[in-house]
Design an enzyme around this catalytic site. Structure first.
Site, PDB file in Angstrom:
ATOM      1  CB  ILE A  50      -7.884  -6.071   8.156  1.00  0.00           C
ATOM      2  CG1 ILE A  50      -8.371  -7.385   8.793  1.00  0.00           C
ATOM      3  CG2 ILE A  50      -6.375  -6.085   7.991  1.00  0.00           C
ATOM      4  CD1 ILE A  50      -8.089  -8.620   7.967  1.00  0.00           C
ATOM      5  CB  CYS A  51      -5.171  -2.046   7.636  1.00  0.00           C
ATOM      6  SG  CYS A  51      -3.980  -0.730   7.308  1.00  0.00           S
ATOM      7  CD  GLN A  52      -8.558   2.712   3.324  1.00  0.00           C
ATOM      8  OE1 GLN A  52      -8.318   1.791   2.532  1.00  0.00           O
ATOM      9  NE2 GLN A  52      -8.661   3.975   2.940  1.00  0.00           N
ATOM     10  N   GLY A  95     -10.549  -1.605   9.031  1.00  0.00           N
ATOM     11  CA  GLY A  95     -10.969  -1.446  10.410  1.00  0.00           C
ATOM     12  C   GLY A  95     -11.547  -0.075  10.675  1.00  0.00           C
TER      13      GLY A  95
END
Length: 352
Positions: free
Chosen positions: A144-146, A148
């Site tokens: 998720i986000c960073q 990811g």
């Protein structure tokens, strides 16, 4: 001179005063609302990092376990904010066996931690722990986000360890013209920033995020708060979100420096030349099927930044655009109906 109905005006003022009085009582009651209440078991702990396994009311469906990798910014509990707004609970209900990395709060000595420490060592250790508990099988990864970005790097470095990879609001091309955060980061003197303070204060990072939408996130939401004061449930939801925003960890200085340089400034995932711990990271080395989820109204990771993953990995690829924003993809009513079922259906599918 215009007519003023003094009685009506006085009555409105009295009602507003009573509303504020009820609101202050509600604020006192909900000053520190709880979150992260899904039952869980501590699997592994090291240097402030914790690996959790969640327990649902039903047994998992028997697929490979799913490990959630969140960003270092803010706490991981946006994934389990409250009973009726929880990505974790929804994944459990869909039959997934859910694990999560809680990165923890860096202390002064952690200023020297590097991206290699987070990706190869800490994330790698958690992958190994989860895999070993399930007979050594390759596992599913949800970044998720960073987180990811970390998951993409790990899957490129250790492709044999990952069965399937889900990326969620994850930037890949950090130089798209609509990326406000990317534009800011490209002009940061990150060496001076780290040298001046070691670890990066969470208050600084939160200020950057909030100032990307200053009117909405600094002013309007507190004006809107007046309408919530005498509604205990909505006020509690508001205060829970405020707690999550401002109860954030600092960022390890050297890892922050490397992330800004390698991704925001050098755009390594797209431009090439990216190395983690001296090892080349190339997206084409990711052989696991990839499901890329991004949000249509995301102001932190615009769709163009996330869609850049298309055609860059070495395995099959699918994508889905959620109709919402960077936070709405976790907590909106639409997200509760759509996100976890989409993920679980893809994990159970015949994607190759």
């Amino acid at each position: 001179m215009p007519y003023v109905n003094v009685a009506s005006w006085t009555e409105e003022l009295l009602q507003f005063q009573q509303k504020l009085e009820r609101g202050w009582a509600n604020l006192a009651r909900h000053a520190r609302p709880s979150y992260a209440e899904t039952p869980r078991e501590l699997i592994f702990e090291q240097d402030g990092m914790r690996l959790w396994r969640f327990r649902g009311s039903e047994a998992p469906a028997g697929r490979p376990p799913l490990l959630i990798v969140y960003a270092l910014v803010n706490t991981v509990w946006m994934t389990d904010l409250q009973v009726d707004r929880s990505l974790v609970r929804n994944l459990l209900a869909a039959g997934e066996d859910v694990y999560l990395i809680e990165w923890g709060f860096p202390v002064a000595i952690d200023r020297w931690l590097q991206l290699e420490d987070y990706i190869e060592l800490r994330l790698g250790r958690c992958v190994d722990e989860v895999s070993e508990r399930h007979g050594g099988v390759p596992i599913h990864l949800l970044g998720i986000c960073q987180g990811g970005v970390f998951a993409l790097c790990y899957a490129a470095l250790r492709p044999q360890r990952i069965a399937r990879l889900v990326t969620m609001v994850t930037p890949v091309d950090f130089h798209t013209p609509d990326n406000m955060l990317g534009m800011w980061a490209r002009h940061v003197d990150v060496d001076r920033l780290v040298a001046g303070g070691g670890n990066i204060p969470s208050a600084l990072i939160n200020s950057v995020y909030l100032n990307l939408k200053p009117l909405r996130l600094h002013q309007q939401k507190y004006v809107d708060l007046v309408d919530l004061l005498d509604n205990p449930d909505r006020l509690e939801n508001f205060m829970r979100m405020e707690r999550w925003i401002f109860e954030s960890p600092d960022l390890a200085g050297e890892a922050f420096r490397q992330f800004i340089r390698k991704f925001y400034q050098h755009n390594g995932l797209v431009a090439g030349g990216l190395e983690i711990g001296g090892k080349p990271v190339e997206l084409v080395r990711i052989t696991a099927p990839v499901f890329n989820i991004f949000a249509a109204q995301d102001h932190l990771v615009p769709p163009s930044a996330a869609q850049a993953l298309r055609g860059r990995t070495g395995g099959s690829y699918q994508e889905w655009m959620f109709q919402g924003g960077h936070i709405g993809i976790y907590v909106s009513a639409r997200a509760q109906r759509e996100v976890a079922p989409k993920i679980s259906a893809w994990l159970a599918s015949d994607a190759l």
